[in-house]
Design a protein around this motif. Structure first.
Motif, PDB file in Angstrom:
ATOM      1  N   LEU A   1      -2.667  -7.924   0.418  1.00 19.11           N
ATOM      2  CA  LEU A   1      -1.427  -7.167   0.595  1.00 19.11           C
ATOM      3  C   LEU A   1      -1.325  -6.536   1.979  1.00 19.11           C
ATOM      4  N   GLY A   2      -2.404  -6.639   2.775  1.00 22.47           N
ATOM      5  CA  GLY A   2      -2.399  -5.996   4.085  1.00 22.47           C
ATOM      6  C   GLY A   2      -2.456  -4.489   4.003  1.00 22.47           C
ATOM      7  N   LEU A   3      -3.060  -3.969   2.928  1.00 22.93           N
ATOM      8  CA  LEU A   3      -3.077  -2.525   2.719  1.00 22.93           C
ATOM      9  C   LEU A   3      -3.854  -1.773   3.794  1.00 22.93           C
ATOM     10  N   PRO A   4      -5.014  -2.272   4.263  1.00 20.30           N
ATOM     11  CA  PRO A   4      -5.701  -1.529   5.325  1.00 20.30           C
ATOM     12  C   PRO A   4      -4.838  -1.334   6.561  1.00 20.30           C
ATOM     13  N   GLY A   5      -4.184  -2.406   7.033  1.00 16.55           N
ATOM     14  CA  GLY A   5      -3.320  -2.274   8.192  1.00 16.55           C
ATOM     15  C   GLY A   5      -2.109  -1.413   7.919  1.00 16.55           C
ATOM     16  N   LEU A   6      -1.656  -1.401   6.656  1.00 14.01           N
ATOM     17  CA  LEU A   6      -0.514  -0.576   6.292  1.00 14.01           C
ATOM     18  C   LEU A   6      -0.843   0.903   6.435  1.00 14.01           C
TER      19      LEU A   6
ATOM     20  N   ARG B   1      -9.539   5.878   7.799  1.00 18.33           N
ATOM     21  CA  ARG B   1      -8.856   4.807   7.072  1.00 18.33           C
ATOM     22  C   ARG B   1      -9.780   4.187   6.033  1.00 18.33           C
ATOM     23  N   ASP B   2     -11.048   3.999   6.394  1.00 17.88           N
ATOM     24  CA  ASP B   2     -11.995   3.439   5.438  1.00 17.88           C
ATOM     25  C   ASP B   2     -12.115   4.335   4.207  1.00 17.88           C
ATOM     26  N   LEU B   3     -12.169   5.637   4.427  1.00 13.90           N
ATOM     27  CA  LEU B   3     -12.286   6.571   3.304  1.00 13.90           C
ATOM     28  C   LEU B   3     -10.997   6.582   2.483  1.00 13.90           C
ATOM     29  N   ALA B   4      -9.854   6.557   3.148  1.00 12.02           N
ATOM     30  CA  ALA B   4      -8.582   6.540   2.421  1.00 12.02           C
ATOM     31  C   ALA B   4      -8.461   5.280   1.570  1.00 12.02           C
ATOM     32  N   LEU B   5      -8.835   4.141   2.144  1.00 15.30           N
ATOM     33  CA  LEU B   5      -8.798   2.892   1.385  1.00 15.30           C
ATOM     34  C   LEU B   5      -9.750   2.956   0.196  1.00 15.30           C
ATOM     35  N   ALA B   6     -10.922   3.519   0.410  1.00 22.04           N
ATOM     36  CA  ALA B   6     -11.886   3.649  -0.682  1.00 22.04           C
ATOM     37  C   ALA B   6     -11.361   4.560  -1.787  1.00 22.04           C
ATOM     38  N   LEU B   7     -10.659   5.629  -1.419  1.00 21.43           N
ATOM     39  CA  LEU B   7     -10.077   6.523  -2.425  1.00 21.43           C
ATOM     40  C   LEU B   7      -9.023   5.789  -3.256  1.00 21.43           C
ATOM     41  N   ILE B   8      -8.236   4.934  -2.609  1.00 19.33           N
ATOM     42  CA  ILE B   8      -7.216   4.170  -3.330  1.00 19.33           C
ATOM     43  C   ILE B   8      -7.871   3.165  -4.280  1.00 19.33           C
TER      44      ILE B   8
ATOM     45  N   ARG C   1       0.309  10.585   7.658  1.00 19.90           N
ATOM     46  CA  ARG C   1       0.890   9.281   7.959  1.00 19.90           C
ATOM     47  C   ARG C   1       1.807   8.785   6.848  1.00 19.90           C
ATOM     48  N   GLN C   2       2.143   9.632   5.891  1.00 26.23           N
ATOM     49  CA  GLN C   2       2.922   9.203   4.732  1.00 26.23           C
ATOM     50  C   GLN C   2       4.248   8.573   5.127  1.00 26.23           C
ATOM     51  N   ASP C   3       4.980   9.202   6.028  1.00 28.33           N
ATOM     52  CA  ASP C   3       6.286   8.659   6.420  1.00 28.33           C
ATOM     53  C   ASP C   3       6.151   7.263   7.016  1.00 28.33           C
ATOM     54  N   THR C   4       5.118   7.058   7.840  1.00 32.14           N
ATOM     55  CA  THR C   4       4.917   5.745   8.456  1.00 32.14           C
ATOM     56  C   THR C   4       4.561   4.695   7.407  1.00 32.14           C
ATOM     57  N   VAL C   5       3.651   5.050   6.502  1.00 29.87           N
ATOM     58  CA  VAL C   5       3.219   4.115   5.461  1.00 29.87           C
ATOM     59  C   VAL C   5       4.402   3.722   4.580  1.00 29.87           C
ATOM     60  N   GLU C   6       5.182   4.705   4.165  1.00 32.96           N
ATOM     61  CA  GLU C   6       6.295   4.414   3.272  1.00 32.96           C
ATOM     62  C   GLU C   6       7.412   3.663   3.983  1.00 32.96           C
ATOM     63  N   SER C   7       7.606   3.929   5.264  1.00 33.03           N
ATOM     64  CA  SER C   7       8.605   3.168   6.017  1.00 33.03           C
ATOM     65  C   SER C   7       8.232   1.693   6.075  1.00 33.03           C
ATOM     66  N   ARG C   8       6.939   1.410   6.236  1.00 30.07           N
ATOM     67  CA  ARG C   8       6.492   0.017   6.249  1.00 30.07           C
ATOM     68  C   ARG C   8       6.693  -0.639   4.887  1.00 30.07           C
ATOM     69  N   LEU C   9       6.417   0.100   3.823  1.00 29.39           N
ATOM     70  CA  LEU C   9       6.660  -0.446   2.486  1.00 29.39           C
ATOM     71  C   LEU C   9       8.149  -0.667   2.248  1.00 29.39           C
ATOM     72  N   ALA C  10       8.972   0.238   2.749  1.00 27.21           N
ATOM     73  CA  ALA C  10      10.417   0.085   2.575  1.00 27.21           C
ATOM     74  C   ALA C  10      10.920  -1.149   3.311  1.00 27.21           C
ATOM     75  N   ARG C  11      10.414  -1.401   4.525  1.00 29.73           N
ATOM     76  CA  ARG C  11      10.818  -2.613   5.246  1.00 29.73           C
ATOM     77  C   ARG C  11      10.360  -3.861   4.504  1.00 29.73           C
ATOM     78  N   ARG C  12       9.241  -3.746   3.826  1.00 26.86           N
ATOM     79  CA  ARG C  12       8.688  -4.899   3.118  1.00 26.86           C
ATOM     80  C   ARG C  12       9.447  -5.199   1.828  1.00 26.86           C
ATOM     81  N   HIS C  13       9.919  -4.166   1.120  1.00 25.84           N
ATOM     82  CA  HIS C  13      10.460  -4.383  -0.222  1.00 25.84           C
ATOM     83  C   HIS C  13      11.908  -3.924  -0.422  1.00 25.84           C
ATOM     84  N   LEU C  14      12.434  -3.088   0.457  1.00 24.81           N
ATOM     85  CA  LEU C  14      13.804  -2.602   0.280  1.00 24.81           C
ATOM     86  C   LEU C  14      14.780  -3.149   1.315  1.00 24.81           C
ATOM     87  N   ALA C  15      14.267  -3.719   2.394  1.00 24.64           N
ATOM     88  CA  ALA C  15      15.144  -4.271   3.426  1.00 24.64           C
ATOM     89  C   ALA C  15      15.921  -5.469   2.863  1.00 24.64           C
TER      90      ALA C  15
END
Length: 591
Positions: free
Chosen positions: A101-106, A114-121, A167-181
């Protein structure tokens, strides 16, 4: 001769290299591999790299796999020792899907946070728990050592949460471009709903008294709104104070979609308590290109039915949905629907609640009749404590004197309410050439996807509740982690539908008003509970637990200077789980 282990062998791969000075070198890689057939083709899976082991150890391993009897090394209890085994399959599958899904880059650029955040998810998907228990759990799986986080501290984890929340706004903006555009979402439609969870503690500024959807009375709570695409993929989440009303949350998310995500034309779908007439007016002022799909409240439906209005029961004599118009809703389409199954269920439930209320009042009436309870004030106090328990007081006439208590149902009012049983009316300004009548109903009923996501986030999979964090940013970071874990879980559930009880081929509904039906394959799953190979179907959590039994072992061969990582033999179901997400079973997790 010993029995030969199935399909395992040592592959010796020779290669050569000539450098710029013309020097020629030859290399030999020794790989422990497993061979299996898939769709009639022979596949190879690397279990371990034996290249750095001494030659005599590799020879011994190869001989053992060929079935030759071996003599234990002098002074050693055996030729092979397993020094450690760690659960691997469940975190490996979650990591593989996250990479796909490209989640690390997202999340952001590569860094320790980032490694810790990904591990938490990933941990929230595979083993939901508190941050402290998650820290301890990392060292007991391959997730910790492979991502280099097994020695992380609580301060490191909280710093990673703060980094991700910033980084929430950036992450969600990328998801919005991916699924709501428009390219991915040609209907330009988004679903939004609100839920709540309680807080442990009293010092979080977000914690307020309000309506608890979890039924936790006496606890302060937070509310959070989830935005998804039409299929229910989580895209964004917003945390609000526990006393926030649904319409206020809707206004906030609409501004995020328009100004934060830059989506200038959208159709927002929300329930009748969220997209009110006042919110619709505010949405029109925000942007005329924004539409909505919601439903009318009961008083509005009654008004449409009164005085030979446009909504009459005769509309449903030969159909169960029809478009109507009303001057009270200029420029809007109204789609009236009647679901007989829903009407029957509401009638049954109302009768049950009426009967339960009468049962609560009966002992009080008996005490009055026997003279053990007297006085209009005392009788009224006793009756008032129970008559509203099931919210049925409006359907009863209660007559109280100093020596009597009479209770009678308001049959006319009950009958008037029954006229609305199973009837709901969709309202939307979206033109018919863009969204037909059935499509408008389907869009509104798609809110079930958000409700399903809430179930997964709150209890089924991710265990968001209760919330123990005190700082506002930590609460928001915790909810964001759960939302991203829900995004990952959504895709895993879709991929693993053939192995679970999930309906992997739901039938298309010709009529959107009728109740959804399961496919024949889903009925067969529920009936047989095993597939044609005799393997049990599992719940999503059960499949993750089964994958966790696929371990990575540190194997020490006699005479070798270091242990070699080796995977256990995967079951056919574990192998298929990785095939369904399009990834091989990795020996080492990749970031």
């Amino acid at each position: 001769m010993l029995e030969q282990p199935a399909a395992m062998h040592v592959a010796r791969i020779k290669s050569s290299h000539t450098d710029k000075q013309g020097r020629h070198r030859e290399y030999e890689s020794r790989l422990l591999r497993r061979t299996y057939r898939e769709d009639g083709k022979v596949r190879h899976e690397t279990l371990a790299n034996l290249t750095k082991l001494p030659d005599h150890v590799v020879d011994a391993v190869e001989a053992a796999l060929k079935g030759d009897a071996l003599t234990a090394a002098k002074g050693a209890p055996g030729t092979v020792t397993i020094t450690r085994s760690l659960p691997h399959g469940h975190v490996a599958a979650a990591c593989a899907m996250a990479s796909k899904l490209g989640l690390p880059g997202l999340l952001g650029p590569a860094c320790p946070q980032r490694d810790l955040a990904l591990a938490l998810i990933i941990s929230r998907v595979a083993h939901p728990g508190s941050k402290l228990s998650t820290l301890a759990w990392w060292a007991d799986t391959t997730l910790g050592p492979d991502l280099g986080i097994d020695e992380a501290t609580t301060d490191d984890v909280y710093a990673a949460m703060d980094w991700l929340q910033a980084r929430q706004d950036t992450v969600e903006s990328r998801l919005a471009r991916r699924h709501l555009a428009p390219a991915a979402n040609p209907q330009r439609m988004a679903l939004f709903d609100l839920s709540s969870s309680w807080l442990e503690g009293t010092h979080c500024p977000l914690g307020k008294r309000g309506y608890s959807r979890d039924g936790k009375k006496g606890k302060v709570q937070i509310e959070y709104g989830l935005l998804t695409d039409p299929e229910g993929r989580p895209v964004a989440v917003r945390v609000f104070e526990g006393s926030t009303a649904d319409p206020a949350a809707f206004t906030a998310i609409a501004e995020v979609v328009r100004n934060g995500f830059g989506l200038r034309k959208m159709v927002m779908v929300g329930d009748r308590g969220m997209i009110t007439s006042a919110r619709i007016g505010a949405l029109r002022e925000l942007d005329k290109n924004y539409g909505w799909i919601t439903a009318l409240r009961s008083p509005q439906i009654r008004k449409l039915m009164a005085d030979d209005g446009p909504l009459q029961l005769s509309l449903f004599d030969e159909q169960d949905l029809a478009e109507i118009t009303s001057p009270d809703f200029p420029g809007e389409r109204l789609v009236a629907c009647r679901n007989p199954a829903l009407a029957e269920e509401r009638a049954r439930k109302r009768e049950a609640l009426l009967t339960a209320t009468e049962k609560l009042l009966a002992p009080i009436a008996a005490r009055v009749t026997a003279g053990r309870l007297a006085g209009a004030d005392k009788i009224g106090t006793a009756a008032g404590k129970v008559i509203g328990k099931y919210k049925m007081a409006k359907h009863f006439d209660v007559t109280i004197t100093d020596t009597s208590l009479a209770i009678e149902r308001r049959q006319d009012q009950i009958a008037e309410e029954a006229l609305l049983d199973g009837i709901y009316v969709i309202r939307t300004p979206v033109p018919a050439e863009t969204l037909d009548t059935a499509g408008a109903v389907t869009a509104y009923k798609s809110l079930k996807h958000v409700e399903r996501d809430f179930r997964h986030i709150k209890s089924d999979d991710l265990d968001l509740r209760p919330v123990f964090h005190r700082l506002e940013k930590r609460v928001k970071g915790h909810v964001l982690i759960c939302m991203l874990a829900a995004y990952l879980t959504w895709h895993l559930r879709q991929a693993w539908a053939p192995l679970t009880y999930t309906d992997d081929d739901p039938p298309v509904q010709a009529n959107p008003v009728t109740p959804a039906r399961r496919s024949a394959s889903a009925d067969a799953k529920a009936s047989r509970q095993h597939d044609q190979a005799g393997r049990p179907y599992r719940s999503f959590g059960g499949l993750l637990a089964h994958l966790g039994t696929l371990t990575r072992n540190r194997v020490l061969f006699a005479g070798a200077p270091a242990a070699v990582p080796v995977l256990t033999e995967p079951t056919s179901q574990q192998r298929e789980a990785f095939d369904l997400i399009g990834a091989p079973i990795p020996l080492i997790l990749r970031k």
